[in-house]
Design a protein around this motif. Sequence first.
Motif, mmCIF file in Angstrom:
data_model
loop_
_atom_site.group_PDB
_atom_site.id
_atom_site.type_symbol
_atom_site.label_atom_id
_atom_site.label_comp_id
_atom_site.label_asym_id
_atom_site.label_seq_id
_atom_site.Cartn_x
_atom_site.Cartn_y
_atom_site.Cartn_z
ATOM 1 N N ARG A 112 0.831 -1.201 0.000
ATOM 2 C CA ARG A 112 0.000 0.000 0.000
ATOM 3 C C ARG A 112 0.870 1.258 0.000
ATOM 4 N NH1 ARG A 112 -2.244 -0.268 4.933
ATOM 5 N NH2 ARG A 112 -3.906 -1.669 4.249
ATOM 6 N N GLY A 113 1.929 1.242 0.802
ATOM 7 C CA GLY A 113 2.831 2.399 0.841
ATOM 8 C C GLY A 113 3.497 2.634 -0.501
ATOM 9 N N LEU A 114 3.946 1.548 -1.139
ATOM 10 C CA LEU A 114 4.552 1.670 -2.461
ATOM 11 C C LEU A 114 3.546 2.211 -3.468
ATOM 12 C CD1 LEU A 114 6.711 1.131 -4.632
ATOM 13 C CD2 LEU A 114 5.930 -1.256 -4.680
ATOM 14 N N ALA A 115 2.325 1.675 -3.442
ATOM 15 C CA ALA A 115 1.296 2.127 -4.390
ATOM 16 C C ALA A 115 0.981 3.609 -4.204
ATOM 17 C CB ALA A 115 0.031 1.288 -4.214
ATOM 18 N N TRP A 116 0.938 4.066 -2.954
ATOM 19 C CA TRP A 116 0.646 5.478 -2.690
ATOM 20 C C TRP A 116 1.783 6.378 -3.165
ATOM 21 C CZ3 TRP A 116 -2.426 9.233 -2.415
ATOM 22 C CH2 TRP A 116 -2.163 10.393 -1.695
ATOM 23 N N THR B 190 3.862 10.115 -7.337
ATOM 24 C CA THR B 190 4.860 10.453 -8.353
ATOM 25 C C THR B 190 4.198 10.705 -9.701
ATOM 26 O OG1 THR B 190 6.631 9.234 -7.252
ATOM 27 C CG2 THR B 190 6.865 9.573 -9.629
ATOM 28 N N GLU B 191 3.253 9.844 -10.074
ATOM 29 C CA GLU B 191 2.552 10.078 -11.336
ATOM 30 C C GLU B 191 1.775 11.392 -11.284
ATOM 31 O OE1 GLU B 191 -1.386 8.394 -12.967
ATOM 32 O OE2 GLU B 191 0.139 6.937 -13.592
ATOM 33 N N ALA B 192 1.105 11.651 -10.157
ATOM 34 C CA ALA B 192 0.250 12.836 -10.038
ATOM 35 C C ALA B 192 1.043 14.135 -9.997
ATOM 36 C CB ALA B 192 -0.623 12.723 -8.797
ATOM 37 N N LEU C 90 -6.995 3.735 -1.025
ATOM 38 C CA LEU C 90 -5.882 2.803 -0.866
ATOM 39 C C LEU C 90 -5.832 2.239 0.550
ATOM 40 C CD1 LEU C 90 -2.707 4.153 -2.710
ATOM 41 C CD2 LEU C 90 -4.118 2.188 -3.299
ATOM 42 N N GLU C 91 -6.108 3.080 1.513
ATOM 43 C CA GLU C 91 -6.057 2.638 2.908
ATOM 44 C C GLU C 91 -7.057 1.508 3.151
ATOM 45 O OE1 GLU C 91 -4.392 2.542 6.609
ATOM 46 O OE2 GLU C 91 -3.770 3.801 4.925
ATOM 47 N N ALA C 92 -8.192 1.563 2.489
ATOM 48 C CA ALA C 92 -9.227 0.539 2.661
ATOM 49 C C ALA C 92 -8.979 -0.611 1.689
ATOM 50 C CB ALA C 92 -10.608 1.145 2.457
ATOM 51 N N THR C 93 -7.859 -1.276 1.872
ATOM 52 C CA THR C 93 -7.447 -2.387 1.013
ATOM 53 C C THR C 93 -6.974 -3.533 1.893
ATOM 54 O OG1 THR C 93 -6.746 -0.856 -0.753
ATOM 55 C CG2 THR C 93 -5.903 -3.117 -0.852
ATOM 56 N N PRO C 94 -7.703 -4.647 1.941
ATOM 57 C CA PRO C 94 -7.302 -5.751 2.817
ATOM 58 C C PRO C 94 -6.346 -6.750 2.182
ATOM 59 C CG PRO C 94 -9.460 -6.193 1.921
ATOM 60 C CD PRO C 94 -9.056 -4.835 1.407
ATOM 61 N N ALA C 95 -6.189 -6.711 0.843
ATOM 62 C CA ALA C 95 -5.348 -7.706 0.172
ATOM 63 C C ALA C 95 -4.853 -7.155 -1.156
ATOM 64 C CB ALA C 95 -6.127 -9.001 -0.057
ATOM 65 N N SER D 32 -1.252 -0.144 -10.830
ATOM 66 C CA SER D 32 0.038 -0.492 -11.423
ATOM 67 C C SER D 32 0.934 0.703 -11.699
ATOM 68 C CB SER D 32 -0.201 -1.280 -12.718
ATOM 69 O OG SER D 32 -0.726 -2.559 -12.438
ATOM 70 N N GLN D 33 0.696 1.830 -11.010
ATOM 71 C CA GLN D 33 1.556 2.986 -11.255
ATOM 72 C C GLN D 33 3.032 2.661 -11.015
ATOM 73 O OE1 GLN D 33 -1.295 3.138 -9.566
ATOM 74 N NE2 GLN D 33 -2.549 4.761 -10.474
ATOM 75 N N ALA D 34 3.314 1.861 -9.988
ATOM 76 C CA ALA D 34 4.712 1.530 -9.684
ATOM 77 C C ALA D 34 5.346 0.676 -10.766
ATOM 78 C CB ALA D 34 4.799 0.813 -8.336
ATOM 79 N N LEU D 35 4.553 0.124 -11.671
ATOM 80 C CA LEU D 35 5.079 -0.716 -12.744
ATOM 81 C C LEU D 35 5.268 0.064 -14.039
ATOM 82 C CD1 LEU D 35 2.860 -3.875 -12.120
ATOM 83 C CD2 LEU D 35 5.027 -3.223 -11.040
ATOM 84 N N GLN D 36 4.954 1.350 -14.015
ATOM 85 C CA GLN D 36 5.149 2.172 -15.201
ATOM 86 C C GLN D 36 6.637 2.443 -15.404
ATOM 87 O OE1 GLN D 36 2.617 5.477 -14.171
ATOM 88 N NE2 GLN D 36 0.789 4.487 -14.993
#
Length: 385
Positions: A211-215, A220-222, A288-293, A332-336
């Motif tokens: 979650r931290g990586l995704a945020w 970064t994209e934004a 993002l915070e409300a993500t259990p998996a 998938s922003q971190a995969l760009q």
Amino acid sequence: MTLPRRHILRAAGAAALILSPLPSGGRALGQAVRSDPAAPWAEAPAAAAHPDPRIRALAWAVLAPNPHNRQPWIAELPAAAPDTVVLRCDLDRRLPVTDPFDRQITIGLGAFAELFRLAAAAQGFATTVTPFPEGEPRPRLDGRPVALLRLAPGGVPDPLFAHAARRRSVKRPYDMARPVPPEALAALATQVAAPGRFGGTIAPDQVAAIRGLAWRAWQTEATTGPAHLESVDLMRMGREAVAAQPDGISIYGPGLDEAVAAGQITREAMLPGRPGYDIMVARYAPMLEATPAYVWTSTPGNSRAEALASGRDWLRLNLAATGLGLSLHPVSQALQEFPEMAEHYAEAQAMLGQGGTVQMLGRLGYGPAVPPTPRWPAATRIRPA
């Protein structure tokens, strides 16, 4: 069967769809305003009345998930080969800033090919998918075929297809009071085939790390001007704009249409430092915070064929999650692969790649019901060849 240059797809209870050939440049015709941007979701089952099994399957294939809802597919129907679809990329619908090597676009085309295969199997046809029959283009896609889809009698229906009409990408907070059971991850893992690899976690520490990586990657994209502007330029604001161009990022519905008409929601408002941008940031973090998996897929290498197969796997994960009552949302922003994302990309590969290439990453959980994403009708994405 030789297709006419204008072919009418008629089905009981559905509006007629006109099969207009695409011009040589690949841009779809038929861009008149439609009253319901989500009509293709109802037209897909109605297409069962069409005599050509390729068109019956294509009516479903256009509902496949794809990056930024670009719907980058062109389906050519060779008159000399009535059992074949030539799948090409509409080169005008790529994402040159955030997807500079067209990897994510290729994944979307793979999802299209798999949904076509599932729809054909439901009719009793087997589909042979031949990836990149004229070679894998590098560093970007070009006009060569992405795949040949060839039908033959003998397809075996896949239970996953029963969920195709209900599949959604649920970009909302998930119910944190309902944990994802381990059995669900095990069931999803069975849908990923070689060369793909499945990964998933419900472990709180790992979920928090992803979650931290995704945020950070989303931020970064934004905050990277060209990357953010690529998304802003693809925003369709208000029902009329969405109906006229039902690809890209749709912003419409009760309350939103009125705000667009009043000039409160504009592209300029979505730029950094403007109200719309601040609202977007304020909504994304709690989602993002409300993500259990989380679930992800990877491949041993990073070939075009592997990216295409990753689209197959992602479509199957979507359908299997739907069947389990779960929601899935790609993050998938971190995969760009644009330069400003390099640090997050390296972190994602190290964290999730299993020594290969991470292809897709998504949030998983129990989310609310959401409407279907607008789509161009299948007829606008088909051309005779």
